[in-house]
Design an enzyme around this catalytic site. Structure first.
Site, PDB file in Angstrom:
ATOM      1  N   ASP A  79       1.962   4.597   7.135  1.00  0.00           N
ATOM      2  CA  ASP A  79       1.274   5.127   5.951  1.00  0.00           C
ATOM      3  C   ASP A  79       0.086   6.004   6.331  1.00  0.00           C
ATOM      4  OD1 ASP A  79       2.933   3.915   4.215  1.00  0.00           O
ATOM      5  OD2 ASP A  79       1.602   2.250   3.716  1.00  0.00           O
ATOM      6  N   LYS A 127       1.384   8.224   1.312  1.00  0.00           N
ATOM      7  CA  LYS A 127       1.266   8.930   0.033  1.00  0.00           C
ATOM      8  C   LYS A 127      -0.096   9.580   0.003  1.00  0.00           C
ATOM      9  CE  LYS A 127       3.775   5.268  -2.147  1.00  0.00           C
ATOM     10  NZ  LYS A 127       3.380   4.315  -1.088  1.00  0.00           N
ATOM     11  N   MET A 143      -9.622   1.217  -3.762  1.00  0.00           N
ATOM     12  CA  MET A 143      -9.096   2.379  -4.501  1.00  0.00           C
ATOM     13  C   MET A 143      -9.932   2.692  -5.742  1.00  0.00           C
ATOM     14  SD  MET A 143      -5.032   1.529  -4.237  1.00  0.00           S
ATOM     15  CE  MET A 143      -5.188  -0.229  -4.486  1.00  0.00           C
TER      16      MET A 143
HETATM   17  N1  SAH Z   1      -3.675  -2.732   2.599  1.00  0.00           N
HETATM   18  C1  SAH Z   1      -4.985  -2.137   2.701  1.00  0.00           C
HETATM   19  C2  SAH Z   1      -5.464  -1.564   1.393  1.00  0.00           C
HETATM   20  C3  SAH Z   1      -4.610  -0.423   0.883  1.00  0.00           C
HETATM   21  S1  SAH Z   1      -5.222   0.233  -0.622  1.00  0.00           S
HETATM   22  C4  SAH Z   1      -5.972  -3.174   3.245  1.00  0.00           C
HETATM   23  O1  SAH Z   1      -5.639  -4.358   3.326  1.00  0.00           O
HETATM   24  O2  SAH Z   1      -7.089  -2.797   3.591  1.00  0.00           O
HETATM   25  C5  SAH Z   1      -6.165   1.599  -0.040  1.00  0.00           C
HETATM   26  C6  SAH Z   1      -7.641   1.341  -0.229  1.00  0.00           C
HETATM   27  O3  SAH Z   1      -8.116   0.474   0.784  1.00  0.00           O
HETATM   28  C7  SAH Z   1      -8.503   2.571  -0.094  1.00  0.00           C
HETATM   29  O4  SAH Z   1      -8.520   3.327  -1.283  1.00  0.00           O
HETATM   30  C8  SAH Z   1      -9.851   1.946   0.183  1.00  0.00           C
HETATM   31  O5  SAH Z   1     -10.410   1.441  -1.002  1.00  0.00           O
HETATM   32  C9  SAH Z   1      -9.465   0.775   1.055  1.00  0.00           C
HETATM   33  N2  SAH Z   1      -9.601   1.075   2.491  1.00  0.00           N
HETATM   34  C10 SAH Z   1      -8.628   1.093   3.404  1.00  0.00           C
HETATM   35  N3  SAH Z   1      -9.126   1.347   4.636  1.00  0.00           N
HETATM   36  C11 SAH Z   1     -10.450   1.500   4.475  1.00  0.00           C
HETATM   37  C12 SAH Z   1     -11.528   1.763   5.361  1.00  0.00           C
HETATM   38  N4  SAH Z   1     -11.351   1.934   6.662  1.00  0.00           N
HETATM   39  N5  SAH Z   1     -12.777   1.833   4.828  1.00  0.00           N
HETATM   40  C13 SAH Z   1     -12.993   1.634   3.535  1.00  0.00           C
HETATM   41  N6  SAH Z   1     -12.019   1.391   2.641  1.00  0.00           N
HETATM   42  C14 SAH Z   1     -10.767   1.317   3.107  1.00  0.00           C
END
Ligand code: SAH
Length: 274
Positions: A55, A77, A191
């Site tokens: 992803d 996406k 998000m």
């Molecule tokens: N599965 C992922 C989340 C996916 S949804 C997890 O467990 O972290 C995607 C959202 O995750 C982004 O919009 C943001 O809000 C958050 N996110 C993912 N990586 C991030 C990072 N390194 N720093 C801050 N927010 C992050």
């Protein structure tokens, strides 16, 4: 390793139904970005995989742990890039597995936390394809640890809530606002950058004090990490002023007030002498 940037052109071997031994899918959580935050099991699975479907939140540094001869297919996406809809990703995984190829499905953070990993393994189970799940450090944990926010410090929070600020089809942020404004609670919203103003307004309208400490943690654990702190009322303006972009998390609750002190400690600063 070879990269396939546009998964629509990835050729699945023909006649998938004729294969006797279907492949296995390993859903791997890639953590928040820093490859040092991968689990040992994730590193092993990546190193063994011939085929990796990843992803857009998976960092380049994480992909370097794939084998030299692995094929890496981007199925993320993100606007302005060719990507597959969710059903096509599931369909591609099933066809690949049925054709006898094992693969790693690599997702940012943890695959089961707002990552649609649940839907994907559900579809695999329905199709009779074996799978494993390797947990990852979710963004909230990465942000807490790397930005100095102890999410459940016992003096300040007894509950920790993860919520999604994603817009529904009808352009609404569908959250249980009453549940999010409870006292002694830390709320982490994934998000939510695009809907930050609505989120802060709704939380205030449902009774959360305007001066509740709040933070935005952008690119947690990555070299570009930023943590911007203020109050619930100030957060939308701070986000605009600093040009905060996804991926970022919203963290709300008393624990955020501890961030400056903890960050100083993490940077090795000496406490001021009394
Ligand atoms: N599965 C992922 C989340 C996916 S949804 C997890 O467990 O972290 C995607 C959202 O995750 C982004 O919009 C943001 O809000 C958050 N996110 C993912 N990586 C991030 C990072 N390194 N720093 C801050 N927010 C992050």
């Amino acid at each position: 390793m070879s990269f396939v940037e546009d998964a629509r052109w990835f050729a699945v071997p023909p006649n998938p139904q004729t294969c006797d031994t279907p492949g296995r899918v390993t859903l791997v959580g890639a953590g928040p970005g820093d490859p040092e935050l991968l689990t040992l099991r994730a590193v092993k699975a990546l190193g063994r995989a011939r085929l990796v479907l990843y992803d857009h939140l998976v960092s380049k540094a994480v992909l370097r742990h794939a084998a030299d001869d692995a094929e890496l297919i981007y199925v993320g996406k993100q606007a302005a890039r060719h990507t597959l809809p969710q059903e096509s990703i599931i369909d591609l995984m099933i066809r690949l597995a049925q054709s006898g190829r094992s693969l790693v499905r690599l997702k940012g953070g943890d695959g089961f936390i707002f990552g649609r990993g649940g839907e994907e393994v559900q579809a695999l189970a329905e199709a009779g394809i074996a799978f494993d799940v390797v947990p990852g450090i979710t963004a909230a944990q990465g942000a807490g640890a790397c930005a100095g926010i102890p999410l459940t410090h016992r003096d300040h929070a007894a509950t920790l809530v993860f919520a999604s600020g994603h817009l529904r089809g009808d352009n609404e942020v569908a959250l249980d606002w009453e549940a999010l404004v409870r006292p002694r609670q830390t709320v982490v919203i994934y998000m939510g950058v695009g809907t930050l103003a609505v989120i802060c307004e709704q939380l205030a309208r449902h009774g959360l004090a305007a001066d509740t400490p709040a933070a935005l943690v952008e690119q947690a654990s990555l070299p570009g990490q930023r943590c911007i702190t203020g109050t619930l009322a100030e957060l939308p303006a701070l986000a605009r002023q600093h040009g905060v972009r996804p991926p970022a998390l919203i963290v709300i609750g008393e624990v955020v007030a501890l961030q400056p002190q903890l960050m100083r400690g993490m940077q090795g600063a000496q406490p001021a002498l009394a």
